[in-house]
Scaffold this motif. Structure first.
Motif, PDB file in Angstrom:
ATOM      1  N   PHE A 125      62.860  51.189  31.806  1.00 23.50           N
ATOM      2  CA  PHE A 125      63.173  50.138  32.768  1.00 23.50           C
ATOM      3  C   PHE A 125      63.038  50.591  34.220  1.00 23.50           C
ATOM      4  CE2 PHE A 125      67.096  52.240  31.519  1.00 23.50           C
ATOM      5  CZ  PHE A 125      67.721  52.513  32.723  1.00 23.50           C
ATOM      6  N   CYS A 126      62.989  51.883  34.497  1.00 26.67           N
ATOM      7  CA  CYS A 126      62.818  52.365  35.860  1.00 26.67           C
ATOM      8  C   CYS A 126      61.430  52.969  36.037  1.00 26.67           C
ATOM      9  CB  CYS A 126      63.881  53.414  36.216  1.00 26.67           C
ATOM     10  SG  CYS A 126      65.516  52.732  36.525  1.00 26.67           S
ATOM     11  N   SER A 127      60.803  52.642  37.161  1.00 22.86           N
ATOM     12  CA  SER A 127      59.497  53.217  37.491  1.00 22.86           C
ATOM     13  C   SER A 127      59.420  53.397  38.995  1.00 22.86           C
ATOM     14  CB  SER A 127      58.359  52.302  37.004  1.00 22.86           C
ATOM     15  OG  SER A 127      58.432  51.038  37.653  1.00 22.86           O
ATOM     16  N   CYS A 128      58.368  54.024  39.438  1.00 17.97           N
ATOM     17  CA  CYS A 128      58.168  54.269  40.867  1.00 17.97           C
ATOM     18  C   CYS A 128      56.988  53.442  41.366  1.00 17.97           C
ATOM     19  CB  CYS A 128      57.910  55.752  41.131  1.00 17.97           C
ATOM     20  SG  CYS A 128      59.322  56.823  40.752  1.00 17.97           S
ATOM     21  N   PRO A 129      57.050  52.949  42.598  1.00 16.42           N
ATOM     22  CA  PRO A 129      55.917  52.199  43.148  1.00 16.42           C
ATOM     23  C   PRO A 129      54.738  53.128  43.428  1.00 16.42           C
ATOM     24  CG  PRO A 129      57.606  52.504  44.826  1.00 16.42           C
ATOM     25  CD  PRO A 129      58.180  53.030  43.543  1.00 16.42           C
ATOM     26  N   VAL A 130      53.596  52.537  43.693  1.00 11.26           N
ATOM     27  CA  VAL A 130      52.392  53.316  44.009  1.00 11.26           C
ATOM     28  C   VAL A 130      52.676  54.216  45.206  1.00 11.26           C
ATOM     29  CG1 VAL A 130      49.986  53.189  44.733  1.00 11.26           C
ATOM     30  CG2 VAL A 130      50.896  51.513  43.094  1.00 11.26           C
ATOM     31  N   GLY A 131      52.264  55.479  45.099  1.00 15.19           N
ATOM     32  CA  GLY A 131      52.498  56.446  46.174  1.00 15.19           C
ATOM     33  C   GLY A 131      53.783  57.221  46.028  1.00 15.19           C
ATOM     34  N   PHE A 132      54.552  56.951  44.955  1.00 14.33           N
ATOM     35  CA  PHE A 132      55.835  57.622  44.725  1.00 14.33           C
ATOM     36  C   PHE A 132      55.848  58.237  43.330  1.00 14.33           C
ATOM     37  CE2 PHE A 132      56.794  54.793  48.150  1.00 14.33           C
ATOM     38  CZ  PHE A 132      57.869  55.338  48.846  1.00 14.33           C
ATOM     39  N   ARG A 133      56.764  59.178  43.126  1.00 19.92           N
ATOM     40  CA  ARG A 133      57.004  59.769  41.811  1.00 19.92           C
ATOM     41  C   ARG A 133      58.496  60.057  41.704  1.00 19.92           C
ATOM     42  NH1 ARG A 133      54.644  64.083  44.750  1.00 19.92           N
ATOM     43  NH2 ARG A 133      55.901  65.996  44.820  1.00 19.92           N
ATOM     44  N   PRO A 134      59.008  60.208  40.465  1.00 18.97           N
ATOM     45  CA  PRO A 134      60.445  60.491  40.315  1.00 18.97           C
ATOM     46  C   PRO A 134      60.861  61.732  41.089  1.00 18.97           C
ATOM     47  CG  PRO A 134      59.487  59.917  38.199  1.00 18.97           C
ATOM     48  CD  PRO A 134      58.339  60.060  39.156  1.00 18.97           C
ATOM     49  N   SER A 135      62.018  61.640  41.727  1.00 16.30           N
ATOM     50  CA  SER A 135      62.517  62.802  42.467  1.00 16.30           C
ATOM     51  C   SER A 135      62.819  63.958  41.536  1.00 16.30           C
ATOM     52  CB  SER A 135      63.783  62.412  43.247  1.00 16.30           C
ATOM     53  OG  SER A 135      63.490  61.434  44.215  1.00 16.30           O
ATOM     54  N   SER A 136      63.204  63.644  40.313  1.00 18.33           N
ATOM     55  CA  SER A 136      63.454  64.679  39.314  1.00 18.33           C
ATOM     56  C   SER A 136      63.005  64.161  37.963  1.00 18.33           C
ATOM     57  CB  SER A 136      64.944  65.050  39.277  1.00 18.33           C
ATOM     58  OG  SER A 136      65.212  65.918  38.189  1.00 18.33           O
ATOM     59  N   GLU A 137      61.855  64.625  37.505  1.00 17.60           N
ATOM     60  CA  GLU A 137      61.325  64.192  36.216  1.00 17.60           C
ATOM     61  C   GLU A 137      62.296  64.536  35.086  1.00 17.60           C
ATOM     62  OE1 GLU A 137      58.708  62.545  35.490  1.00 17.60           O
ATOM     63  OE2 GLU A 137      57.280  62.695  37.153  1.00 17.60           O
ATOM     64  N   MET A 138      62.945  65.684  35.183  1.00 15.21           N
ATOM     65  CA  MET A 138      63.866  66.112  34.132  1.00 15.21           C
ATOM     66  C   MET A 138      65.058  65.175  34.037  1.00 15.21           C
ATOM     67  SD  MET A 138      65.665  69.851  33.632  1.00 15.21           S
ATOM     68  CE  MET A 138      64.037  70.618  33.658  1.00 15.21           C
ATOM     69  N   ASP A 139      65.619  64.774  35.188  1.00 11.68           N
ATOM     70  CA  ASP A 139      66.751  63.854  35.180  1.00 11.68           C
ATOM     71  C   ASP A 139      66.353  62.497  34.623  1.00 11.68           C
ATOM     72  OD1 ASP A 139      68.505  65.717  36.186  1.00 11.68           O
ATOM     73  OD2 ASP A 139      68.208  65.141  38.271  1.00 11.68           O
ATOM     74  N   TRP A 140      65.158  62.022  34.961  1.00  6.24           N
ATOM     75  CA  TRP A 140      64.710  60.720  34.462  1.00  6.24           C
ATOM     76  C   TRP A 140      64.587  60.727  32.946  1.00  6.24           C
ATOM     77  CZ3 TRP A 140      61.730  56.394  37.019  1.00  6.24           C
ATOM     78  CH2 TRP A 140      62.181  56.188  38.334  1.00  6.24           C
ATOM     79  N   GLU A 141      64.176  61.838  32.393  1.00  3.66           N
ATOM     80  CA  GLU A 141      63.998  61.918  30.947  1.00  3.66           C
ATOM     81  C   GLU A 141      65.314  61.771  30.194  1.00  3.66           C
ATOM     82  OE1 GLU A 141      62.003  65.529  30.107  1.00  3.66           O
ATOM     83  OE2 GLU A 141      60.072  64.896  30.964  1.00  3.66           O
ATOM     84  N   VAL A 142      66.444  62.110  30.826  1.00  2.54           N
ATOM     85  CA  VAL A 142      67.750  62.003  30.174  1.00  2.54           C
ATOM     86  C   VAL A 142      68.560  60.836  30.721  1.00  2.54           C
ATOM     87  CG1 VAL A 142      67.858  64.436  29.556  1.00  2.54           C
ATOM     88  CG2 VAL A 142      68.723  63.699  31.787  1.00  2.54           C
ATOM     89  N   GLY A 143      67.896  59.891  31.401  1.00  4.23           N
ATOM     90  CA  GLY A 143      68.547  58.657  31.815  1.00  4.23           C
ATOM     91  C   GLY A 143      69.237  58.690  33.151  1.00  4.23           C
ATOM     92  N   ASP A 144      69.105  59.773  33.912  1.00  2.93           N
ATOM     93  CA  ASP A 144      69.723  59.854  35.238  1.00  2.93           C
ATOM     94  C   ASP A 144      68.677  59.484  36.294  1.00  2.93           C
ATOM     95  OD1 ASP A 144      71.114  60.370  37.531  1.00  2.93           O
ATOM     96  OD2 ASP A 144      71.187  62.545  37.282  1.00  2.93           O
ATOM     97  N   HIS A 145      68.764  58.243  36.793  1.00  2.00           N
ATOM     98  CA  HIS A 145      67.806  57.772  37.796  1.00  2.00           C
ATOM     99  C   HIS A 145      68.418  57.725  39.190  1.00  2.00           C
ATOM    100  CE1 HIS A 145      66.564  55.926  33.901  1.00  2.00           C
ATOM    101  NE2 HIS A 145      65.383  56.335  34.281  1.00  2.00           N
ATOM    102  N   SER A 146      69.581  58.332  39.349  1.00  2.00           N
ATOM    103  CA  SER A 146      70.322  58.193  40.607  1.00  2.00           C
ATOM    104  C   SER A 146      69.563  58.751  41.808  1.00  2.00           C
ATOM    105  CB  SER A 146      71.684  58.891  40.482  1.00  2.00           C
ATOM    106  OG  SER A 146      71.522  60.277  40.191  1.00  2.00           O
TER     107      SER A 146
END
Length: 841
Positions: A309-330
């Motif tokens: 359910f969370c993604s990044c707009p064009v030109g952006f990437r997750p601040s922490s790929e590892m956190d996103w993988e475990v559900g932390d999108h903060s």
């Protein structure tokens, strides 16, 4: 020989999975893989490592389900923010000061403690079968000094309290895990609103409240009307001088359930389904995940239609790929390359070996404007280009929007961005600031010379290729929307589907622009429709609300909430509401279609037009309608008074089974109140005397109306019908009076029966029906039976005494002005096919 045996015994004891009891007493401790188990075996306490954790050196003391639940599911964690690395060198024990403490390295450092002020050493910790860990004195009084249920983590178990101690000021609150593998306190908390202790809030970061339960009304929280439908749970809210708290219990003790504040910020009620070997979500708040504040962090885009359910707009990437993988999108998203204005502020002129090209903007296509982010209007900017230039003047400006609202500049991290799935026509465009290197350009020279990039629809129109792409995109979007609508119809038509909010255009199409009218009533007209189903087309009945008052006076949100509350009410003898539509002034209700129409058509149809209903069919209809009303009065969490019981509101399905309709127009009455004041509604001829006298209305008003309907079922004629001038003087023609006299006098009741039946009737059932009807129409509501008693009488479970003649009927027969009374009554009640209908709302 003895030495190896001793070593073996020590090894077995040292590797024991649990202690011998549910208690940690002085001199005993939990260490390594040793645990304690509650007396009934429901819960276990010990060291654990979260499932899926990549770290093999983070251990916590917690409580989890011991039996029935195959998955390791922690419900409480002690050292949430302070994991230990070696459980074998740690101990959970009762210290000399009476506190339960977790210490590492043989007691050199206290990792966690109950922090109770106690000087007693005779203290034990006991794990209860409710999942509650209590610290209490070991003497006879067993005073509880501390308990884990008052210090919850992310889980609220049945029987535990969640609220505020007004004496100490301490409030229990659920706090989400930081991620699915890290039980450290996250950003979301669910607790009582200390400013309004009758409701609960979910907050983000301790400051932003983004969801409220609404105040407690005696049975449910007003912001969660669907609580009424969850008969698995009993909720109880208590508020007094000592505190305010809510607790809940399970009606079926064999059900395993928990309420969790998820890492996403949603509170979720879950039950364990043994057949599926997994937890199933019963309901969530907020309903939509994207309504959770900052659920995807700064610059993160939320999408309800995506599994991730969370993604990044064009030109952006997750601040922490590892956190996103475990559900932390903060932490949200970050730019692929930093803004050039930020680099210039640090005296850097090149990035990755490239010249400083400046910053540019890229249209965030299909993304909503930010919510709750800092913004300000730029009134001097009169064009999209001017708006972008105004943003470039400040390095803190991260985006701008331009459209019908003019130019708006956005600052800092953009929060609550959402991927749009519906038509975005008319919405302002959002342009996000990027390094020029991340904005598409025809050449590096052009990228250097441009300070701003605009994606213009006008330029796209000038290109045939771009125009074709737009047309294709529109067609794809139209196809997807039609497919979604079709799936909504299929869901509504399928058995067990949820209540569906239909588009007005879809309902109009299903009813062929409301061309086939089935009937009309005091609240609107009913039309037949057809919708695509899982197998072939499914017939529906669409009620088009056309009057003011009642539900139509409320706003759209309240209307939707009330209709959703009605939609969850299901019974075999109630018409099921499949969906609704709220489109401006148009309010529509979509029901199952009843092929045999309403009871009035079956009872009062022209003699030659259709055969008479058999007595067996009539009695079953009477019994089924009574069961439906009983469910409204007693089976729902709130007592629902129908207020307009009559043959027109009793529908017949394909098997002639009765279904009570239009109960959605009634007032919902909390169980803590026995009466409700309301304006007169209903139909003359079926109205209880209290409607006319202005006395507050109770469920006994429905009983009176049902009694009148039951008399009509017996006779096959309207109780109130047109009289000739000669008949006006003959009060004996008024059927309720005739029936009351015969029943009271013990006369033969077969004379009351519809003559079309030729006396083909079960005499015992006829006697019961007539007696029950005459008890129901008593003037004094205290003398009327409840619908439960009516059902029991019709089922033959209880005996029915001979009722007296109602006072109003006796007075009517003795009146010197009988002719005038009946003439006036006749004027009010005779009206074409729907004779007897005079309704006000």
């Amino acid at each position: 020989m003895l030495l190896p045996l001793a070593v073996a015994v020590v090894a077995i004891l040292g590797g024991a999975r649990c202690l011998a009891s549910d208690t940690i007493a002085a001199g005993s401790a939990i260490s390594g893989n040793r645990t304690v188990v509650s007396r009934g075996g429901n819960f276990e306490l010990g060291f654990f490592r979260p499932s899926g954790s990549s770290s093999s050196h983070s251990y916590y003391v917690g409580i989890w389900y011991k039996k029935a639940v195959s998955q390791c599911t922690p419900v409480w964690v002690a050292n949430r923010a302070s994991p230990v690395t070696d459980p074998a060198s740690c101990q959970l024990a009762v210290a000399v000061d009476g506190n339960l403490e977790l210490a590492d390295e043989a007691g050199k450092h206290v990792v966690w403690s109950t922090n109770v002020s106690s000087t007693s050493s005779s203290v034990v910790a006991v794990l209860l079968d409710t999942g509650n860990l209590v610290l209490r004195r070991e003497n006879n009084d067993g005073e509880v000094l501390w308990q884990s249920s008052e210090h919850p983590s992310d889980t609220w178990l049945p029987g535990a309290r969640l609220g505020l101690n007004k004496i100490t000021g301490y409030a229990q609150a659920l706090t989400s895990w930081k991620s699915s593998v890290d039980p450290a306190p996250g950003l979301f908390a669910l607790g009582i609103d200390v400013n309004d202790t009758k409701q609960y809030n979910i907050t983000w970061n301790g400051t932003m409240s983004f969801w409220t339960s609404g105040e407690w009304n005696g049975d449910v929280f007003t912001g969660i009307p669907e609580m009424i439908s969850h008969h698995t749970y009993d909720f109880d809210f208590v508020s007094d001088a000592n505190g305010s708290y809510i607790t809940y219990s399970l009606q079926d003790p064999t059900v395993i359930s928990r309420m969790v504040l998820d890492v996403s910020g949603q509170v979720r009620q879950m039950i364990w389904v043994p057949s599926d070997d997994e937890w199933t979500i019963i309901w969530t708040e907020p309903h939509q995940l994207c309504d959770v504040y900052a659920v995807c962090g700064a610059f993160g885009v939320c999408s309800e239609k995506s599994d991730t359910f969370c993604s990044c707009p064009v030109g952006f990437r997750p601040s922490s790929e590892m956190d996103w993988e475990v559900g932390d999108h903060s932490h949200g998203c970050r730019r692929n390359n930093p803004l050039q204005c930020e680099l210039r502020s640090t005296n850097r002129s090149k990035v990755n070996g490239k010249d400083d090209d400046g910053d540019a903007f890229l249209l965030a296509s299909g993304i909503s404007l930010p919510r709750n982010s800092t913004s300000s209007p730029a009134t001097q900017a009169s064009s999209s280009r001017g708006c972008g230039l105004a943003c470039l003047k400040s390095c803190n400006c991260t985006a701008y929007s331009y459209g019908s609202s003019g130019c708006v500049l956005w600052y800092g991290g953009l929060l609550n961005l959402q991927r749009l799935v519906d038509d975005t026509a008319g919405m302002d465009d959002l342009y996000i600031r990027l390094s020029a290197m991340d904005v598409p350009s025809s050449s590096s020279e052009g990228r250097r010379n441009r300070t701003i990039v605009f994606v213009s629809i006008a330029a796209a129109v000038s290109s045939i290729l771009a125009l074709s792409a737009i047309v294709l995109s529109m067609l794809v979007r139209m196809f997807r929307r039609r497919k979604q609508r079709r799936m909504a119809f299929i869901q509504a038509a399928s058995e067990g589907g949820n209540l569906v909010a239909f588009e007005y255009s879809d309902v109009r199409r299903a009813t062929d622009n409301f061309s086939e009218k089935l009937g009309g009533g005091s609240f609107g007209s009913v039309y037949k429709g057809k919708m695509p189903g899982a197998v072939g087309e499914v017939a529906v009945a669409v009620k088009k609300l056309e009057v003011t008052g009642g539900l139509l006076c409320v706003g759209d949100k309240q209307f939707r909430n009330e209709v959703r509350t009605i939609g969850v009410i299901q019974h075999v003898n109630l018409v099921r509401l499949r969906g609704f539509c709220s489109h401006g002034a148009d309010r529509l209700l979509v029901y199952d279609h009843m092929p045999n129409g309403s009871l009035d058509k079956a009872l009062f149809a022209t003699r030659a037009s259709s055969p008479a209903l058999s007595w067996r069919a009539r009695f079953q209809i009477a019994l089924g309608a009574a069961r439906g009303l009983l469910y409204l009065h007693e089976g729902c969490r709130d007592c629902i008074i129908h207020c307009d019981v009559k043959p027109e509101n009793i529908l017949l399905d394909g098997d002639m089974a009765p279904k009570v309709a239009d109960f959605g127009m009634a007032k919902l009455l909390a169980r803590d109140f026995s009466r409700v004041l309301t304006t007169v509604r209903g139909t003359i001829g079926y109205l209880a005397p209290e409607w006319i006298s202005g006395v507050p209305i109770t469920a006994k008003a429905d009983v009176y109306s049902y009694g009148m309907v039951l008399l009509e079922i017996v006779s096959g004629k309207r109780n109130a019908r047109s009289w000739t001038g000669e008949e006006e003087q003959r009060m004996s023609d008024y059927f309720p009076l005739v029936a009351a006299r015969k029943v009271s006098g013990g006369e033969a009741l077969v004379e009351l029966l519809d003559e079309r039946l030729n006396g083909d009737v079960d005499g015992r059932e006829l006697d019961i029906a007539c007696r029950v009807a005459c008890w129901c129409v008593q003037d004094d509501e205290a003398r009327r039976p409840t619908m439960e008693q009516v059902v029991q009488a019709l089922e033959g479970v209880v005996a029915v005494d001979v009722p007296p003649i109602p006072t109003s009927l006796r007075a009517l027969s003795e009146s010197e002005n009988a002719g005038f009374v009946m003439s006036s009554f006749n004027l009010m009640t005779s009206d074409s096919e729907d004779a007897g209908r005079v309704a006000s709302s």
